[in-house]
Each structure stands twice: as structure tokens, then as C-alpha cells.
Write a protein that holds these residues in place. Structure first.
Motif, PDB file in Angstrom:
ATOM      1  N   GLY A  34       2.788   3.517 -15.463  1.00  0.00           N
ATOM      2  CA  GLY A  34       2.467   4.372 -14.772  1.00  0.00           C
ATOM      3  C   GLY A  34       0.844   3.782 -14.297  1.00  0.00           C
ATOM      4  N   ALA A  35       0.237   2.560 -15.132  1.00  0.00           N
ATOM      5  CA  ALA A  35      -1.196   2.570 -14.198  1.00  0.00           C
ATOM      6  C   ALA A  35      -0.342   1.584 -12.610  1.00  0.00           C
ATOM      7  CB  ALA A  35      -1.234   1.179 -14.900  1.00  0.00           C
ATOM      8  N   LEU A  36       0.961   1.415 -12.665  1.00  0.00           N
ATOM      9  CA  LEU A  36       0.958   0.661 -11.247  1.00  0.00           C
ATOM     10  C   LEU A  36       1.439   1.441 -10.726  1.00  0.00           C
ATOM     11  CD1 LEU A  36       1.924  -1.795  -9.896  1.00  0.00           C
ATOM     12  CD2 LEU A  36       4.650  -1.236 -10.585  1.00  0.00           C
ATOM     13  N   ALA A  37       2.305   2.581 -10.712  1.00  0.00           N
ATOM     14  CA  ALA A  37       2.361   3.701  -9.699  1.00  0.00           C
ATOM     15  C   ALA A  37       1.031   4.515  -9.507  1.00  0.00           C
ATOM     16  CB  ALA A  37       2.772   5.515 -10.340  1.00  0.00           C
ATOM     17  N   THR A  38      -0.060   4.485 -10.449  1.00  0.00           N
ATOM     18  CA  THR A  38      -1.368   4.741  -9.785  1.00  0.00           C
ATOM     19  C   THR A  38      -2.671   3.378  -8.952  1.00  0.00           C
ATOM     20  OG1 THR A  38      -1.185   6.277 -12.036  1.00  0.00           O
ATOM     21  CG2 THR A  38      -3.847   4.959 -10.731  1.00  0.00           C
ATOM     22  N   LEU A  39      -1.859   2.622  -9.466  1.00  0.00           N
ATOM     23  CA  LEU A  39      -2.746   1.145  -8.637  1.00  0.00           C
ATOM     24  C   LEU A  39      -1.791   1.795  -7.403  1.00  0.00           C
ATOM     25  CD1 LEU A  39      -4.058  -1.288  -8.456  1.00  0.00           C
ATOM     26  CD2 LEU A  39      -2.037  -2.662  -8.724  1.00  0.00           C
ATOM     27  N   LEU A  40      -0.501   1.626  -6.425  1.00  0.00           N
ATOM     28  CA  LEU A  40       0.123   1.463  -5.483  1.00  0.00           C
ATOM     29  C   LEU A  40      -0.055   3.244  -4.863  1.00  0.00           C
ATOM     30  CD1 LEU A  40       3.337   0.105  -6.151  1.00  0.00           C
ATOM     31  CD2 LEU A  40       1.350  -1.204  -5.532  1.00  0.00           C
ATOM     32  N   ALA A  41       0.191   3.988  -5.598  1.00  0.00           N
ATOM     33  CA  ALA A  41      -0.233   5.102  -4.768  1.00  0.00           C
ATOM     34  C   ALA A  41      -2.185   4.950  -4.428  1.00  0.00           C
ATOM     35  CB  ALA A  41       0.000   6.702  -5.520  1.00  0.00           C
ATOM     36  N   GLY A  42      -3.272   4.795  -4.891  1.00  0.00           N
ATOM     37  CA  GLY A  42      -3.729   4.414  -4.962  1.00  0.00           C
ATOM     38  C   GLY A  42      -4.238   2.977  -3.388  1.00  0.00           C
ATOM     39  N   ASP A  43      -3.455   2.455  -3.401  1.00  0.00           N
ATOM     40  CA  ASP A  43      -3.550   1.338  -2.148  1.00  0.00           C
ATOM     41  C   ASP A  43      -4.098   2.168  -1.042  1.00  0.00           C
ATOM     42  OD1 ASP A  43      -3.450  -0.598  -0.084  1.00  0.00           O
ATOM     43  OD2 ASP A  43      -3.644  -2.087  -2.257  1.00  0.00           O
ATOM     44  N   ARG A  44      -5.557   2.164   0.182  1.00  0.00           N
ATOM     45  CA  ARG A  44      -5.628   2.441   1.114  1.00  0.00           C
ATOM     46  C   ARG A  44      -4.374   1.857   2.122  1.00  0.00           C
ATOM     47  NH1 ARG A  44      -7.379  -1.618   4.101  1.00  0.00           N
ATOM     48  NH2 ARG A  44      -7.755  -3.805   3.947  1.00  0.00           N
ATOM     49  N   ARG A  45      -3.574   0.937   1.824  1.00  0.00           N
ATOM     50  CA  ARG A  45      -2.203   0.509   2.902  1.00  0.00           C
ATOM     51  C   ARG A  45      -1.170   0.876   2.732  1.00  0.00           C
ATOM     52  NH1 ARG A  45      -4.543  -5.474   1.062  1.00  0.00           N
ATOM     53  NH2 ARG A  45      -5.485  -4.144  -0.819  1.00  0.00           N
ATOM     54  N   LEU A  46      -0.955   1.666   1.307  1.00  0.00           N
ATOM     55  CA  LEU A  46       0.294   2.384   0.470  1.00  0.00           C
ATOM     56  C   LEU A  46      -0.073   3.554   0.600  1.00  0.00           C
ATOM     57  CD1 LEU A  46       1.239   0.128  -2.070  1.00  0.00           C
ATOM     58  CD2 LEU A  46       1.875   0.033   0.053  1.00  0.00           C
ATOM     59  N   ARG A  47      -1.336   4.315   0.691  1.00  0.00           N
ATOM     60  CA  ARG A  47      -1.572   5.470  -0.074  1.00  0.00           C
ATOM     61  C   ARG A  47      -0.352   7.042   1.556  1.00  0.00           C
ATOM     62  NH1 ARG A  47      -7.481   6.004   0.189  1.00  0.00           N
ATOM     63  NH2 ARG A  47      -7.312   3.785  -0.218  1.00  0.00           N
ATOM     64  N   ALA A  48      -0.515   6.287   2.702  1.00  0.00           N
ATOM     65  CA  ALA A  48      -0.013   7.045   3.809  1.00  0.00           C
ATOM     66  C   ALA A  48       1.427   6.725   3.406  1.00  0.00           C
ATOM     67  CB  ALA A  48      -1.334   6.714   4.809  1.00  0.00           C
ATOM     68  N   LEU A  49       2.039   6.052   3.021  1.00  0.00           N
ATOM     69  CA  LEU A  49       3.213   5.652   2.768  1.00  0.00           C
ATOM     70  C   LEU A  49       3.808   6.518   2.067  1.00  0.00           C
ATOM     71  CD1 LEU A  49       3.141   1.813   3.794  1.00  0.00           C
ATOM     72  CD2 LEU A  49       3.367   3.928   5.461  1.00  0.00           C
ATOM     73  N   CYS A  50       4.080   6.407   0.827  1.00  0.00           N
ATOM     74  CA  CYS A  50       4.443   7.188  -0.803  1.00  0.00           C
ATOM     75  C   CYS A  50       3.119   8.956  -0.794  1.00  0.00           C
ATOM     76  CB  CYS A  50       4.319   6.150  -1.359  1.00  0.00           C
ATOM     77  SG  CYS A  50       2.608   5.869  -1.965  1.00  0.00           S
ATOM     78  N   THR A  51       4.404   9.225  -1.321  1.00  0.00           N
ATOM     79  CA  THR A  51       3.618  10.191  -2.529  1.00  0.00           C
ATOM     80  C   THR A  51       3.545  10.203  -4.026  1.00  0.00           C
ATOM     81  OG1 THR A  51       4.267  11.544  -0.956  1.00  0.00           O
ATOM     82  CG2 THR A  51       3.525  13.468  -2.580  1.00  0.00           C
ATOM     83  N   ARG A  52       3.339  10.887  -4.854  1.00  0.00           N
ATOM     84  CA  ARG A  52       2.705  10.390  -5.961  1.00  0.00           C
ATOM     85  C   ARG A  52       3.856  11.181  -6.390  1.00  0.00           C
ATOM     86  NH1 ARG A  52      -0.923   8.038 -10.106  1.00  0.00           N
ATOM     87  NH2 ARG A  52       0.434   7.726 -12.236  1.00  0.00           N
TER      88      ARG A  52
END
Length: 48
Positions: free
Chosen positions: A2-20
Motif C-alpha cells: 500500500g505504501a508503494l502504491a501511495t508513493l507511485l500515485a503521488g509522484d509528480r512524474r507518474l500521477r498523470a499516468l496512473c489512477t489509484r
């Protein structure tokens, strides 16, 4: 995980590419998958 999903979804380089989807899941649209993978590699995450 869960922490990894939070980290990835919140990263400025990734947040526009994925949805939680939940606490432990991310969804990446097929058309954004190459860019998502490239961004992950750029951040140092190995891909299997």
C-alpha cells in the motif's frame, strides 16, 4: 504494498499516468503504459 502504491500515485512524474484504484492497486491505461514504464525505470524501479 500500500505504501508503494501511495508513493507511485503521488509522484509528480507518474500521477498523470496512473489512477489509484484502492489501497494497493494502480491502474495504468494501455496507451500510457510505455510512458509509465519509462518513468519507473527513470526513478530506479526495476521492471520484471
Amino acid at each position: 504494498m500500500g505504501a508503494l502504491a501511495t508513493l507511485l500515485a503521488g509522484d509528480r512524474r507518474l500521477r498523470a499516468l496512473c489512477t489509484r484504484l484502492g489501497e494497493r492497486q494502480l491502474a495504468v491505461p494501455a496507451e500510457k503504459l510505455p510512458a509509465f514504464r519509462k518513468a519507473l525505470l527513470g526513478l530506479g524501479y526495476p521492471l520484471a
